[in-house]
Scaffold this active site. Structure first.
Site, PDB file in Angstrom:
ATOM      1  N   ASP A  41       0.782  -0.876  -0.220  1.00 39.01           N
ATOM      2  CA  ASP A  41       0.256   0.221  -0.179  1.00 39.01           C
ATOM      3  C   ASP A  41       0.825   1.231   0.270  1.00 39.01           C
ATOM      4  O   ASP A  41       1.699   1.451   0.898  1.00 39.01           O
ATOM      5  CB  ASP A  41      -0.800  -0.295   1.316  1.00 39.01           C
ATOM      6  N   GLN A  57       3.989   0.414   1.981  1.00 44.32           N
ATOM      7  CA  GLN A  57       4.651  -0.413   2.710  1.00 44.32           C
ATOM      8  C   GLN A  57       5.525  -1.245   2.351  1.00 44.32           C
ATOM      9  O   GLN A  57       5.198  -1.561   0.557  1.00 44.32           O
ATOM     10  CB  GLN A  57       3.695  -2.224   2.703  1.00 44.32           C
ATOM     11  N   TYR A 100       2.248  -1.220   9.917  1.00 47.62           N
ATOM     12  CA  TYR A 100       1.038  -1.157   8.675  1.00 47.62           C
ATOM     13  C   TYR A 100       0.778   0.398   8.010  1.00 47.62           C
ATOM     14  O   TYR A 100       0.932   1.185   8.665  1.00 47.62           O
ATOM     15  CB  TYR A 100       0.202  -2.438   9.139  1.00 47.62           C
TER      16      TYR A 100
END
Ligand code: FRU
Length: 478
Positions: A41, A57, A100
């Site tokens: 992402d 990410q 995350y």
């Protein structure tokens, strides 16, 4: 623990990855990829003092899914980029199994970041849905996108509504009337996907506000929410998982799209419109948007998808995946259109301008190009974009069909009543196709061996073509 020290100590040991990456013909020329390893992402997108920050990410030492860092590129003009050191590492108890996804919100002279600290318990067997996982919301801030404050834990699973599973993540801020709303993607205990909203007046203290659901079944988990307004229309973007295919809808394993949403923030009542998919290709997920200093709403997505059942040949060269090119979102009649960011025009080199019929005699010398096709009227066509890749419009179906170079991806189609124009951005191993002024797009990776490929109309058509070979980005690697 994969902290900065560990990264530094291992950086040289993994230098073979950097050498190997350079040998791959499929390395993209005008897309952001991981310098080595894995990317998913886009995260923390923002512009501050002229500089765009594009985080993502990132698993630097592994070309498949692994523990996540935030990688980082900066640019002032969307053409010249700099690879920065990774911005976030999983280095505290609350994010020890991965920093995350999350986002950025620029306020006063500060970039505020909110992200998900992922923790996976390994002391016994868990289902990792209702138990065995912690998802923590963490806040940091920075003045320049490089130096940052300490991590501050602001929410844990205990702060989320009691009917939620342990899957709650991907914070994004929406600001209206002096109030900050944080949206979080979630899965509830009845396996319904939803968005949880929190409210804050200071970006420090957040209070539960509401949960957004569809009033019909729409998947078990919604990831990566994003709420924003264009021209007074409010949109809720998210990635639902667990939605069944229906005709030309939801052909991928997971979905990525938006609802038009009317939200009365005083009464705390909302009305959701229909879900509209962002893209009809194979590789498009985890879209994130931000408003830049020019006031444009810009989108990046991950040009990949989780849990897809194919492997990309780039893994042999120690890297995998990339971001899409940046696109500007335009609102027309409550619908979002995607437009390649204007800056990409400066990648254009030689121009070829001719009718579709004349184009047939031109031999394409390089696969990095932009091609704008305008049809004089609605007509069926068969356009070859690679030796084994075709875009075919027949019986009101626009089909993108990939041969061997699709590595397991074969066909995606759109049920569409007329096609008036098509813009194709082709890079070494990707295609981004914009249809009818960006009302629809099809985005996919494609891995040809030879970069000299056939591009031509196999049908007789009336219309005009503007074709440009494209330069690559200029990236200052570390
Ligand atoms: C979406 C996603 C997010 C999560 C991140 C982990 O692709 O699963 O929900 O935060 O990726 O890398």
């Amino acid at each position: 623990m994969f902290d900065y020290e560990y990264y530094k100590q291992n950086y040289n040991a993994y230098s073979y990855m950097r050498d190997n990456v350079r040998k791959d013909n499929n390395r993209l020329r005008y897309h952001l990829m991981p310098p080595t390893g894995w990317l998913n992402d886009p995260n923390g997108l923002c512009q501050k003092d002229g500089t765009y920050h594009i985080y993502f990410q990132f698993s630097p030492f592994s070309s498949s899914w692994d523990i996540k860092l935030w990688g980082h590129y900066t640019t002032k003009d969307m053409i010249n980029f700099k690879e920065e050191e990774p911005f976030l590492f999983p280095d505290i108890d609350f994010d020890r199994d991965g920093v995350y996804s999350g986002s950025a919100f620029v306020k006063d002279n500060n970039i505020n970041y909110f992200y998900t600290g992922n923790v996976k318990l390994k002391d016994k067997q868990y289902d990792y849905i209702n138990e065995g996982r912690e998802q923590n919301i963490i806040h940091i801030s920075s003045k320049d996108g490089i130096f940052k404050t300490n991590k501050k834990l602001i929410m844990t699973n205990n702060d989320f509504p009691k009917n939620m599973t342990k899957h709650v993540r991907d914070p994004k801020i929406y600001f209206e009337d002096d109030i900050y709303y944080m949206s979080l993607g979630a899965r509830d205990k009845e396996n319904r996907g939803c968005i949880i909203l929190y409210k804050s007046i200071d970006l420090e203290n957040f209070k539960y506000y509401n949960t957004i659901y569809t009033d019909y079944d729409f998947g078990y988990m919604w990831e990566c929410p994003d709420i924003f307004k264009i021209n007074n229309n409010l949109f809720l973007l998210c990635c639902p998982q667990g939605v069944e295919q229906q005709g030309d809808k939801y052909q991928n394993i997971y979905q990525n799209g938006y609802f038009k949403i009317d939200y009365d923030f005083i009464k705390n009542e909302y009305n959701l419109g229909d879900f509209v998919e962002f893209d009809k290709g194979f590789d498009f997920y985890a879209t994130q948007t931000f408003q830049d200093e020019k006031g444009r709403r810009i989108l990046y997505a991950w040009m990949g998808i989780p849990d897809a059942d194919y492997t990309n040949p780039t893994t042999k060269y120690n890297w995998q995946h990339s971001l899409t090119m940046p696109r500007q979102l335009i609102e027309k009649d409550g619908r979002l259109y995607q437009k390649p960011l204007d800056e990409l025009k400066s990648l254009r080199k030689d121009e070829i301008k001719c009718s579709i019929n004349k184009f047939k005699n031109i031999k394409i010398e390089d696969i990095c190009f932009e091609m704008n096709i305008e049809f004089l009227y609605n007509q069926e066509f068969n356009l070859q974009i690679r030796d084994d890749v075709f875009l075919i419009y027949k019986n009101n179906l626009l089909t993108l069909s990939l041969g061997k170079s699709g590595y397991g991806r074969d066909k995606r189609y759109i049920d569409i009543k007329y096609v008036k124009d098509i813009t194709i951005f082709s890079d070494t191993s990707s295609l981004e196709i914009f249809i009818n002024d960006g009302e629809y797009t099809m985005t996919t990776r494609v891995y040809s061996i030879d970069l000299k490929q056939q591009v031509k109309f196999l049908s007789e058509n009336k219309g005009n073509i503007l074709f440009y070979y494209l330069d690559g980005y200029n990236i200052e690697w570390r």
